[in-house]
Design an enzyme around this catalytic site. Structure first.
Site, PDB file in Angstrom:
ATOM      1  N   LYS A 103     -24.409  47.434  67.914  1.00  0.00           N
ATOM      2  CA  LYS A 103     -24.212  47.795  67.078  1.00  0.00           C
ATOM      3  C   LYS A 103     -22.858  48.808  67.107  1.00  0.00           C
ATOM      4  CE  LYS A 103     -28.940  47.949  65.429  1.00  0.00           C
ATOM      5  NZ  LYS A 103     -29.788  46.897  66.362  1.00  0.00           N
ATOM      6  N   GLU A 125     -29.157  54.680  58.156  1.00  0.00           N
ATOM      7  CA  GLU A 125     -30.675  54.060  58.501  1.00  0.00           C
ATOM      8  C   GLU A 125     -31.371  54.433  59.803  1.00  0.00           C
ATOM      9  OE1 GLU A 125     -28.744  51.627  57.299  1.00  0.00           O
ATOM     10  OE2 GLU A 125     -29.267  50.162  58.493  1.00  0.00           O
ATOM     11  N   SER A 392     -27.775  40.640  73.359  1.00  0.00           N
ATOM     12  CA  SER A 392     -27.164  41.619  72.224  1.00  0.00           C
ATOM     13  C   SER A 392     -27.255  43.645  72.632  1.00  0.00           C
ATOM     14  CB  SER A 392     -27.961  41.126  70.561  1.00  0.00           C
ATOM     15  OG  SER A 392     -29.007  41.858  71.237  1.00  0.00           O
TER      16      SER A 392
HETATM   17  C1  LIG Z   1     -30.350  46.405  66.334  1.00  0.00           C
HETATM   18  C2  LIG Z   1     -30.830  45.237  67.335  1.00  0.00           C
HETATM   19  C3  LIG Z   1     -30.524  43.563  67.484  1.00  0.00           C
HETATM   20  C4  LIG Z   1     -31.354  43.111  65.660  1.00  0.00           C
HETATM   21  O1  LIG Z   1     -30.586  43.479  64.537  1.00  0.00           O
HETATM   22  P1  LIG Z   1     -29.194  42.516  64.217  1.00  0.00           P
HETATM   23  O2  LIG Z   1     -28.740  42.829  63.010  1.00  0.00           O
HETATM   24  O3  LIG Z   1     -30.006  41.239  63.492  1.00  0.00           O
HETATM   25  O4  LIG Z   1     -28.112  41.822  65.531  1.00  0.00           O
HETATM   26  C5  LIG Z   1     -30.741  42.854  67.854  1.00  0.00           C
HETATM   27  N1  LIG Z   1     -30.223  43.262  69.707  1.00  0.00           N
HETATM   28  C6  LIG Z   1     -30.472  44.577  69.869  1.00  0.00           C
HETATM   29  C7  LIG Z   1     -29.981  45.939  71.106  1.00  0.00           C
HETATM   30  C8  LIG Z   1     -30.318  45.600  69.109  1.00  0.00           C
HETATM   31  O5  LIG Z   1     -30.802  46.801  68.890  1.00  0.00           O
END
Ligand SMILES: *Cc1c(COP(=O)(O)O)cnc(C)c1O
Length: 411
Positions: A103, A125, A392
């Protein structure tokens, strides 16, 4: 497990989308009130100018390197590969970044954009609090005043992240309306923005919402795919057979996939939250049971009942727990370029445990969905193939929740 894509690559022109009005084919657009239109035009113009400016990219590159920790490693998961006995598994390590997930790529980019636009204040948000923390972090770093909208139900569930945002100097504004969760926080942030646009930039957290947000967020997050493409070519001398990423709003998945869209030898898999079942309210698999509709400024796949009322969602991972999905993903799903699938809460928890024990990496529960699917895929594809999974985020934030599910008391 999904068909290899058969469309001609000349028909895929990722850079031509969205069009001038913000559409990806039939999806996207800018369904907002007149007061927000002016703000969105101003933002689009500022973004397009910045994106063309080498100085903007030079500055962003420096911040990515020294503050965010880019490039993130592309890691060969040798132990996991050996355990599965199939395709070679690589992990793109977004979990190693500052604040623990992808993020920050987007919030840094948008903060630099807000500086160029001479805004004094950031709003955002947040659902689980991850995007709120990433926004509060850049607000602190660049001296913005900062308000984060969060449903009261989420404030209660995510008290640690609320405190973190406060430590960083942001105000958390609890939202009482509706289901008291992410959807209501977005509505409230848009309302604030329509009254404060002269001083304020709205940092939307995923590749969703009215144009130009899907374009902006995809552009900042596509650094993931650009790095991964270069790294895998360096390590393997060829592109992967498949890419896998979890899908909440869609920012980490489109960020990874975007630079590979024209590489038709790479099959792209987006993994949604299958939750407990496919009954309404028990999952967040928009492409499984959703229908096309308009939510929060964008035309896309939405979980809704036959009357068009938005359905509730459930996932073990808060970051995937949302009733709509980014419009660009809807477009590539319809054209067949990206395949979508889902894994259940239990499968994701398995992925969480498997990666922790075999590689010594505790993944976020969101990312655990991608791990679970990627492992199945690697087993099915067999040796000599390459699967690249987007990790992610890291799982520190989820440890308490996993303990609760396992019935372990930590106090
Ligand atoms: C917020 C989040 C997601 C999901 O959001 P996307 O916009 O689909 O990437 C996925 N993995 C993590 C670790 C997150 O914090």
């Amino acid at each position: 497990m999904g068909q290899p894509f058969r469309m001609r690559s000349s028909k895929i022109r990722p850079a031509s989308l969205p069009d001038r009005l913000g559409y990806f084919g039939a999806f996207g657009g800018r369904f907002v009130s007149e007061t927000l239109m002016a703000a969105l035009y101003e933002l689009e113009q500022a973004f397009r100018e910045a994106w063309k400016d080498p100085e903007f990219h030079r500055e962003m590159k420096g911040v990515y390197r020294d503050f965010v920790g880019r490039p993130s490693p592309l890691y060969f998961a040798e132990a996991l590969t050996r355990k599965i006995g199939g395709a070679r598994i690589y992990l793109k390590r977004e979990d190693m970044l500052h604040t623990g997930a992808h993020k920050i790529n987007n919030t840094v980019g948008q903060a630099l954009l807000a500086l160029r636009m001479k805004k004094k204040r950031l709003i955002a948000e947040t659902g689980a609090g991850q995007h709120g923390v990433a926004t509060a972090t850049v607000a602190a770093r660049y001296g913005f005043d900062c308000d984060i909208y969060m449903g009261t139900e989420d404030v209660r569930r995510q008290s640690l992240n609320v405190f973190r945002m406060n430590l960083l100097g942001a105000r958390v504004r609890p939202v009482e309306g509706g289901t008291k969760t992410l959807k209501d926080a977005i509505s409230e942030a848009l309302r604030d923005w329509s009254q404060s646009v002269l001083s304020t930039h709205y940092v939307l957290g995923t590749a969703f919402g009215p144009h130009p947000f899907p374009l902006i967020v995809r552009s900042f997050q596509s650094v993931i795919g650009r790095e991964a493409r270069k790294q895998i070519l360096g390590k393997e001398g060829r592109l992967p057979d498949a890419l896998v990423a979890c899908v909440g709003g869609g920012s980490n998945s489109i960020g990874l996939f975007y630079p590979f869209l024209k590489d038709l030898g790479c099959v792209l898999y987006g993994v949604e939250a299958g939750g407990r079942s496919f009954r309404p309210g028990e999952h967040a698999a928009r492409f499984k049971t959703g229908k096309v509709g308009v939510l929060q400024g964008s035309k896309t796949f939405v979980l809704q009942d036959p009357d068009g009322q938005i359905e509730g969602t459930h996932s073990v991972s808060a970051g995937l727990d949302y009733s709509a999905v980014g419009p660009e993903l809807s477009y590539y799903r319809e054209s067949g370029r990206i395949s979508f699938t889902s894994v259940t809460d239990d499968e994701a928890l398995n992925g969480f445990e498997t990666l922790s024990r075999t590689e010594g990496i505790i993944p976020a529960l969101e990312s655990s969905h991608a791990i679970a699917w990627g492992v199945r895929l690697a087993r099915e594809l067999g040796p000599d193939r390459i699967v690249l999974i987007n990790l992610s985020g890291r799982g520190d934030k989820d440890v308490m929740e996993v303990a609760r599910i396992k019935g372990v008391s930590l106090t």
